[in-house]
Design a protein around this motif. Structure first.
Motif, short mmCIF file in Angstrom:
data_model
loop_
_atom_site.label_atom_id
_atom_site.label_comp_id
_atom_site.label_asym_id
_atom_site.label_seq_id
_atom_site.Cartn_x
_atom_site.Cartn_y
_atom_site.Cartn_z
N ALA A 262 0.83 -1.21 0.00
CA ALA A 262 0.00 0.00 0.00
C ALA A 262 0.86 1.26 0.00
O ALA A 262 0.54 2.25 -0.68
N ILE A 263 1.97 1.25 0.73
CA ILE A 263 2.87 2.40 0.75
C ILE A 263 3.50 2.60 -0.62
O ILE A 263 3.59 3.73 -1.13
N ALA A 264 3.91 1.49 -1.25
CA ALA A 264 4.52 1.59 -2.58
C ALA A 264 3.53 2.16 -3.59
O ALA A 264 3.89 3.02 -4.42
N TRP A 265 2.28 1.68 -3.53
CA TRP A 265 1.26 2.21 -4.44
C TRP A 265 1.01 3.70 -4.17
O TRP A 265 0.88 4.50 -5.11
N SER A 266 0.92 4.09 -2.92
CA SER A 266 0.65 5.49 -2.56
C SER A 266 1.74 6.42 -3.08
O SER A 266 1.46 7.45 -3.70
N LEU A 267 2.99 6.04 -2.83
CA LEU A 267 4.11 6.88 -3.28
C LEU A 267 4.25 6.83 -4.80
O LEU A 267 4.65 7.82 -5.43
N GLY A 268 3.93 5.67 -5.38
CA GLY A 268 3.96 5.58 -6.84
C GLY A 268 2.94 6.50 -7.48
O GLY A 268 3.24 7.18 -8.48
N TRP A 269 1.72 6.52 -6.92
CA TRP A 269 0.71 7.46 -7.40
C TRP A 269 1.18 8.91 -7.24
O TRP A 269 0.96 9.75 -8.13
N ALA A 270 1.83 9.21 -6.12
CA ALA A 270 2.31 10.57 -5.87
C ALA A 270 3.31 11.00 -6.94
O ALA A 270 3.22 12.10 -7.49
N VAL A 271 4.26 10.13 -7.25
CA VAL A 271 5.26 10.45 -8.27
C VAL A 271 4.60 10.62 -9.63
O VAL A 271 4.90 11.57 -10.38
N ALA A 272 3.68 9.73 -9.97
CA ALA A 272 3.02 9.80 -11.28
C ALA A 272 2.21 11.09 -11.42
O ALA A 272 2.22 11.73 -12.49
#
Length: 288
Positions: A262-272
């Motif tokens: 979930a953390i990886a997805w959250s930060l990935g969305w943030a970068v995108a």
């Protein structure tokens, strides 16, 4: 220095110095002086962030959406759904608070676009573009100023939640980690509204479009209930929603777990979001 001959009152001649230097002398004087260093990207962004804070100082009503609104959201949903979904408010608040925290902060982000649109209407951005500063600094400054508002809203909601029974088992470290993930996502999500602030003609248009995006995205998520109770087609959307990923990360961090996915997805969305909407925003800003 140029001099001219003059005649004094007693008949004697004298020389009078002209005080005004020539243009060439002025230019040489300016070039010889040490100029102040050009502001760095960080210092320029922080300056514009401080400008956003000063606007709140002069119009404190702007804090209504990060104080009264979060309190209303927590109390309304906890007491409205608590008994029906979990049997009691104290039981439901453990699940609800992290989710409603994410929902409220995400909804507050739309005011960034409204502020940008207002300054454009006043002609302020025409002045900003003439300054010898890092080009994205005004936009980044808006977002940095709003991060302070997100922190205030988060702390207010946590305080209200703890009063009515919320207990974060992750302790201070878990709460801090959850808030950091949320703030990183909110900062990135705000770039969507800066884009709309530059594209649309009025504040009302920005707010209207923002609500059309935010309401489905936040309500069709795992903020209020577990997606397992939803139809399969809706589960597919909810489980892949960025708001659901952030809510899961914040919820589990505050519970004392470490939800890597979930953390990886959250930060990935943030970068995108920054890469896509930040680029579009700056392209519009340079052409506006």
């Amino acid at each position: 220095m140029t001099t001219v001959a003059t005649k004094s009152t007693d008949g004697d001649s004298g020389d009078l110095d002209l005080a005004a230097p020539r243009a060439e002398d002025l230019a040489a004087l300016l070039v010889s002086k040490d100029r102040p260093p050009r502001p760095t990207a960080l210092s320029a962004s922080l300056t514009f962030g401080w400008r956003a804070m000063l606007k709140i100082k002069h119009v404190p009503e702007q804090l209504f959406d990060v104080t009264a609104f979060p309190i209303m959201m927590v109390l309304m949903y906890a007491y409205l759904f608590g008994g029906a979904l979990a049997g009691s408010v104290s039981a439901y608040i453990q699940f609800l608070l992290p989710g409603i925290l994410v929902m409220s902060v995400v909804m507050i982000t739309m005011y960034t676009g409204v502020a940008v649109n207002t300054d454009i209407g006043k002609g302020v951005f025409d002045r900003f573009r003439t300054l010898p500063i890092w080009r994205p600094a005004p936009m980044v400054g808006y977002l940095l100023g709003d991060v302070v508002r997100y922190v205030i809203a988060s702390l207010v909601m946590l305080a209200v939640g703890m009063i009515i029974g919320y207990r974060p088992h992750g302790g201070v470290a878990g709460v801090a980690a959850g808030l950091l993930v949320l703030l990183a996502f909110a900062f990135s999500f705000s770039w969507i509204w800066t884009m709309f602030g530059l594209m649309l003609r009025s504040e009302k248009s920005v707010m209207g479009v923002s609500m059309m995006v935010i309401f489905p995205l936040t309500f069709l998520s795992n903020v209020f209930v577990d997606p397992k109770t939803m139809p399969g087609w809706l589960q597919a959307f909810v489980n892949n929603s960025p708001v659901s990923h952030v809510a899961t990360a914040v919820r589990e961090l505050m519970e004392g777990d470490w939800p890597t996915e979930a953390i990886a997805w959250s930060l990935g969305w943030a970068v995108a979001l920054v890469v896509v909407f930040g680029s579009i925003t700056m392209r519009l800003y340079n052409r506006k």
